[in-house]
Design a protein around this motif. Structure first.
Motif: not given
Length: 104
Positions: A10, A57, A61-62, A64-65, A96-97, A101
């Motif tokens: 990310g 997931t 997350i990727w 989002g970062i 959300s991230i 997690k």
């Protein structure tokens, strides 16, 4: 270890878009090369992390970062607008991230 790799992926995405901005539409060689290298590294690290983390997931997350990081870099270094509404929505991405997690 997969989570550390995912975070690095990310952050590499944030480096990619930052240098994409600095490349002036890929007209400047040095920032362009860094952007391409960071993008390749980001995808490679993401692929490694997805060996142990579910794709839904990991990808969430990727992105989002990358999204939150790009907005923060834009506000801090490229004089993009800083207002409460933007900060609120970036906070939602970060929450959300964290949520993704904790449920994985």
């Amino acid at each position: 270890m997969a989570w550390i790799i995912l975070i690095a992926a990310g952050l590499s995405e944030v480096v990619m878009v930052t240098f994409m901005k600095l490349s002036d539409g890929y007209k400047k060689m040095f920032p362009s090369l860094i952007s391409f290298a960071a993008g390749a590294l980001s995808f490679y690290l993401l692929s490694l992390s997805l060996l142990d983390i579910p794709v839904s997931t990991g990808y969430g997350i990727w992105t989002g970062i990358g999204s939150a990081g790009a907005v923060l870099i834009g506000m801090l270094f490229f004089k993009e607008e800083k207002n409460p509404v933007r900060i609120f929505f970036i906070s939602l991405i970060i929450i959300s991230i964290i949520g993704l997690k904790t449920v994985s």
